[in-house]
Design a protein around this motif. Sequence first.
Motif, PDB file in Angstrom:
ATOM      1  N   GLN A  57       0.987  -1.183  -0.088  1.00  0.00           N
ATOM      2  CA  GLN A  57       0.030   0.048   0.011  1.00  0.00           C
ATOM      3  C   GLN A  57       0.830   1.257  -0.055  1.00  0.00           C
ATOM      4  OE1 GLN A  57      -3.422   0.226  -0.454  1.00  0.00           O
ATOM      5  NE2 GLN A  57      -3.377  -1.944  -0.758  1.00  0.00           N
ATOM      6  N   ILE A  60       2.396   1.788  -3.669  1.00  0.00           N
ATOM      7  CA  ILE A  60       1.268   2.095  -4.474  1.00  0.00           C
ATOM      8  C   ILE A  60       1.050   3.454  -4.369  1.00  0.00           C
ATOM      9  CG2 ILE A  60      -1.197   1.998  -4.883  1.00  0.00           C
ATOM     10  CD1 ILE A  60      -1.183  -1.194  -4.581  1.00  0.00           C
ATOM     11  N   GLY A  61       0.929   3.748  -2.809  1.00  0.00           N
ATOM     12  CA  GLY A  61       0.871   5.378  -2.694  1.00  0.00           C
ATOM     13  C   GLY A  61       1.841   6.207  -3.390  1.00  0.00           C
ATOM     14  N   THR A  62       3.133   5.911  -3.014  1.00  0.00           N
ATOM     15  CA  THR A  62       4.084   6.642  -3.810  1.00  0.00           C
ATOM     16  C   THR A  62       4.182   6.764  -5.217  1.00  0.00           C
ATOM     17  OG1 THR A  62       5.579   5.931  -1.521  1.00  0.00           O
ATOM     18  CG2 THR A  62       6.784   6.416  -3.448  1.00  0.00           C
ATOM     19  N   ALA A  63       3.888   5.528  -5.529  1.00  0.00           N
ATOM     20  CA  ALA A  63       3.938   5.568  -7.227  1.00  0.00           C
ATOM     21  C   ALA A  63       2.553   6.492  -7.775  1.00  0.00           C
ATOM     22  CB  ALA A  63       3.767   4.070  -7.758  1.00  0.00           C
ATOM     23  N   ALA A  64       1.668   6.368  -6.954  1.00  0.00           N
ATOM     24  CA  ALA A  64       0.301   7.095  -7.344  1.00  0.00           C
ATOM     25  C   ALA A  64       0.569   8.777  -7.186  1.00  0.00           C
ATOM     26  CB  ALA A  64      -0.851   6.842  -6.497  1.00  0.00           C
ATOM     27  N   GLY A  65       1.464   8.918  -6.307  1.00  0.00           N
ATOM     28  CA  GLY A  65       1.641  10.437  -5.771  1.00  0.00           C
ATOM     29  C   GLY A  65       2.667  10.971  -6.964  1.00  0.00           C
ATOM     30  N   LYS A  66       3.770   9.951  -7.163  1.00  0.00           N
ATOM     31  CA  LYS A  66       4.812  10.356  -8.358  1.00  0.00           C
ATOM     32  C   LYS A  66       3.924  10.431  -9.812  1.00  0.00           C
ATOM     33  CE  LYS A  66       8.935   8.684  -6.230  1.00  0.00           C
ATOM     34  NZ  LYS A  66       9.862   7.499  -6.279  1.00  0.00           N
ATOM     35  N   ALA A  67       2.864   9.739 -10.030  1.00  0.00           N
ATOM     36  CA  ALA A  67       2.422   9.791 -11.245  1.00  0.00           C
ATOM     37  C   ALA A  67       1.533  11.068 -11.368  1.00  0.00           C
ATOM     38  CB  ALA A  67       1.603   8.464 -11.395  1.00  0.00           C
ATOM     39  N   THR A  68       0.675  11.323 -10.422  1.00  0.00           N
ATOM     40  CA  THR A  68       0.051  12.419 -10.210  1.00  0.00           C
ATOM     41  C   THR A  68       1.097  13.828 -10.384  1.00  0.00           C
ATOM     42  OG1 THR A  68      -1.440  11.497  -8.520  1.00  0.00           O
ATOM     43  CG2 THR A  68      -1.551  13.923  -8.628  1.00  0.00           C
ATOM     44  N   ASP A  69       2.355  13.861  -9.802  1.00  0.00           N
ATOM     45  CA  ASP A  69       3.067  14.881  -9.839  1.00  0.00           C
ATOM     46  C   ASP A  69       3.392  14.955 -11.291  1.00  0.00           C
ATOM     47  OD1 ASP A  69       2.780  15.566  -7.078  1.00  0.00           O
ATOM     48  OD2 ASP A  69       4.768  14.521  -6.590  1.00  0.00           O
ATOM     49  N   SER A  70       3.810  14.002 -11.904  1.00  0.00           N
ATOM     50  CA  SER A  70       4.441  13.729 -13.436  1.00  0.00           C
ATOM     51  C   SER A  70       3.222  14.293 -14.187  1.00  0.00           C
ATOM     52  CB  SER A  70       4.625  12.543 -13.700  1.00  0.00           C
ATOM     53  OG  SER A  70       5.581  11.935 -13.172  1.00  0.00           O
TER      54      SER A  70
END
Length: 81
Positions: A57, A60-70
């Motif tokens: 989790q 996933i949260g870290t990856a989602a945050g990075k994707a959102t920033d990108s």
Amino acid sequence: MASVKKSFEGLKGTTQSAAKGVTESTVQAAQDAVQQVAESSKETTKLATDEANRQMQTAIGTAAGKATDSIKDFGQKLGSK
């Protein structure tokens, strides 16, 4: 002689009863030990699963945050053109 024989028979019965009691107690103790190991194993497995889920989790949260920033950065770059 008959009383000696009777005494030995009584002693034999007492000894057999005691041996049976010891055997039953030993079997019960072994069963209890196996049950404790099984429960401990279940608990260890559950703890490991819970930790793996927590780490997943977080990842996933870290990856989602990075994707959102990108996506935000990309949107800003498109907007400035």
